[in-house]
Enzyme design. Sequence first.
Site, PDB file in Angstrom:
ATOM      1  N   HIS A 105      55.375  67.020 -20.760  1.00  0.00           N
ATOM      2  CA  HIS A 105      55.379  67.259 -22.203  1.00  0.00           C
ATOM      3  C   HIS A 105      55.166  68.726 -22.566  1.00  0.00           C
ATOM      4  CE1 HIS A 105      54.343  62.734 -22.866  1.00  0.00           C
ATOM      5  NE2 HIS A 105      55.589  62.931 -22.536  1.00  0.00           N
ATOM      6  N   THR A 172      45.804  57.651 -18.573  1.00  0.00           N
ATOM      7  CA  THR A 172      46.914  57.524 -19.529  1.00  0.00           C
ATOM      8  C   THR A 172      47.029  56.084 -19.993  1.00  0.00           C
ATOM      9  OG1 THR A 172      49.307  57.652 -19.874  1.00  0.00           O
ATOM     10  CG2 THR A 172      48.578  57.426 -17.583  1.00  0.00           C
TER      11      THR A 172
HETATM   12  P1  OAD Z   1      46.192  58.363 -24.652  1.00  0.00           P
HETATM   13  O1  OAD Z   1      45.192  58.903 -25.626  1.00  0.00           O
HETATM   14  O2  OAD Z   1      47.266  57.480 -25.160  1.00  0.00           O
HETATM   15  O3  OAD Z   1      45.423  57.549 -23.513  1.00  0.00           O
HETATM   16  C1  OAD Z   1      44.288  58.082 -22.903  1.00  0.00           C
HETATM   17  C2  OAD Z   1      43.823  57.148 -21.826  1.00  0.00           C
HETATM   18  O4  OAD Z   1      42.727  57.762 -21.198  1.00  0.00           O
HETATM   19  C3  OAD Z   1      43.352  55.782 -22.356  1.00  0.00           C
HETATM   20  O5  OAD Z   1      43.865  54.747 -21.522  1.00  0.00           O
HETATM   21  C4  OAD Z   1      41.839  55.888 -22.244  1.00  0.00           C
HETATM   22  O6  OAD Z   1      41.190  54.624 -21.964  1.00  0.00           O
HETATM   23  C5  OAD Z   1      41.688  56.811 -21.064  1.00  0.00           C
HETATM   24  N1  OAD Z   1      40.417  57.545 -21.008  1.00  0.00           N
HETATM   25  C6  OAD Z   1      39.573  57.909 -22.000  1.00  0.00           C
HETATM   26  N2  OAD Z   1      38.518  58.586 -21.509  1.00  0.00           N
HETATM   27  C7  OAD Z   1      38.700  58.661 -20.170  1.00  0.00           C
HETATM   28  C8  OAD Z   1      37.973  59.256 -19.092  1.00  0.00           C
HETATM   29  N3  OAD Z   1      36.824  59.909 -19.280  1.00  0.00           N
HETATM   30  N4  OAD Z   1      38.469  59.112 -17.852  1.00  0.00           N
HETATM   31  C9  OAD Z   1      39.630  58.454 -17.616  1.00  0.00           C
HETATM   32  N5  OAD Z   1      40.354  57.891 -18.576  1.00  0.00           N
HETATM   33  C10 OAD Z   1      39.904  57.998 -19.851  1.00  0.00           C
HETATM   34  O7  OAD Z   1      46.781  59.633 -23.857  1.00  0.00           O
HETATM   35  P2  OAD Z   1      48.120  59.742 -22.989  1.00  0.00           P
HETATM   36  O8  OAD Z   1      48.451  58.464 -22.322  1.00  0.00           O
HETATM   37  O9  OAD Z   1      47.977  60.953 -22.155  1.00  0.00           O
HETATM   38  O10 OAD Z   1      52.332  63.456 -26.144  1.00  0.00           O
HETATM   39  O11 OAD Z   1      49.170  60.031 -24.137  1.00  0.00           O
HETATM   40  C11 OAD Z   1      50.508  60.262 -23.795  1.00  0.00           C
HETATM   41  C12 OAD Z   1      51.143  61.211 -24.785  1.00  0.00           C
HETATM   42  O12 OAD Z   1      50.885  60.761 -26.121  1.00  0.00           O
HETATM   43  C13 OAD Z   1      50.569  62.601 -24.769  1.00  0.00           C
HETATM   44  O13 OAD Z   1      51.115  63.415 -23.750  1.00  0.00           O
HETATM   45  C14 OAD Z   1      50.936  63.134 -26.123  1.00  0.00           C
HETATM   46  C15 OAD Z   1      50.609  61.907 -26.953  1.00  0.00           C
HETATM   47  O14 OAD Z   1      51.298  61.754 -28.119  1.00  0.00           O
HETATM   48  C16 OAD Z   1      52.804  64.330 -27.040  1.00  0.00           C
HETATM   49  O15 OAD Z   1      52.103  64.884 -27.880  1.00  0.00           O
HETATM   50  C17 OAD Z   1      54.280  64.581 -26.944  1.00  0.00           C
END
Ligand code: OAD
Length: 228
Positions: A105, A172
């Site tokens: 991204h 994620t």
């Molecule tokens: P999300 O916010 O959708 O998901 C974050 C994940 O991390 C969730 O499953 C949480 O349970 C987990 N989480 C939270 N705290 C944690 C910790 N301390 N250790 C491990 N896991 C933890 O984020 P992404 O999946 O990265 O794109 O989101 C994908 C995309 O959506 C991003 O790249 C961004 C966003 O919109 C763009 O902006 C284009």
Amino acid sequence: MKKKLVVLSGAGVSAESGISTFRDSDGLWENYNVMEVASIEGWYQNPELVIDFYNQRRTQLANVEPNDAHKLIAELEQYFDVTVITQNVDDLHERSGSTQIIHLHGELTKVCSDDRKKHVEDIGYETFAFGDLAPDGQLLRPFIVWFGEDVPLIHQAAEIVAQADIIIVIGTSLNVYPAAGLLYSAKRDAQIYVIDPKEVQPISRQVHFIKEKATVGMKQLLSEPGFL
Ligand code: OAD
């Protein structure tokens, strides 16, 4: 020959460094309208707001540090041929020493010309302003892949996932495609580990789930008998 290992990381791997995730409670998308600040339509409608949003993210990035999860992922290179495929735009995997990183991204520390092709430039943790121009005369914009745009590195990423013996999915929610679909490219017998404190979207594969935060989960995984 070392086994091939892919780390598929998302915002959760950087959460313990103090960077908000997107979809958790108090996540970024609770405080911002995602389509205003992270879509191609938002960029055309209000570029100042978009630049300000990413300037703030970049300034914040200058003031945080990689955590133990990033560091343990970097240490995996001693044992495996590792590629980190991250949805994160921060540079914490680089700063903790990982050497093969695909930013699906984009990258916060870079800007590019408006067509995303001609000019890409590293500005580190500096801010920039709407109206600043690239050397080719185009407007500068954040080097970020927004909703509504194609993901140029997805095919390269899928090829790397297809060769992996081991895959670690960490932090994620697997909500955003095409990144979330990368696991479909995995070999039938690839070992898949998922590290996340919450249930992740159903993954139609047999996975070894470690329901922990990234730092704890990585330590646990590395101490599992037979993993290293
Ligand atoms: P999300 O916010 O959708 O998901 C974050 C994940 O991390 C969730 O499953 C949480 O349970 C987990 N989480 C939270 N705290 C944690 C910790 N301390 N250790 C491990 N896991 C933890 O984020 P992404 O999946 O990265 O794109 O989101 C994908 C995309 O959506 C991003 O790249 C961004 C966003 O919109 C763009 O902006 C284009």
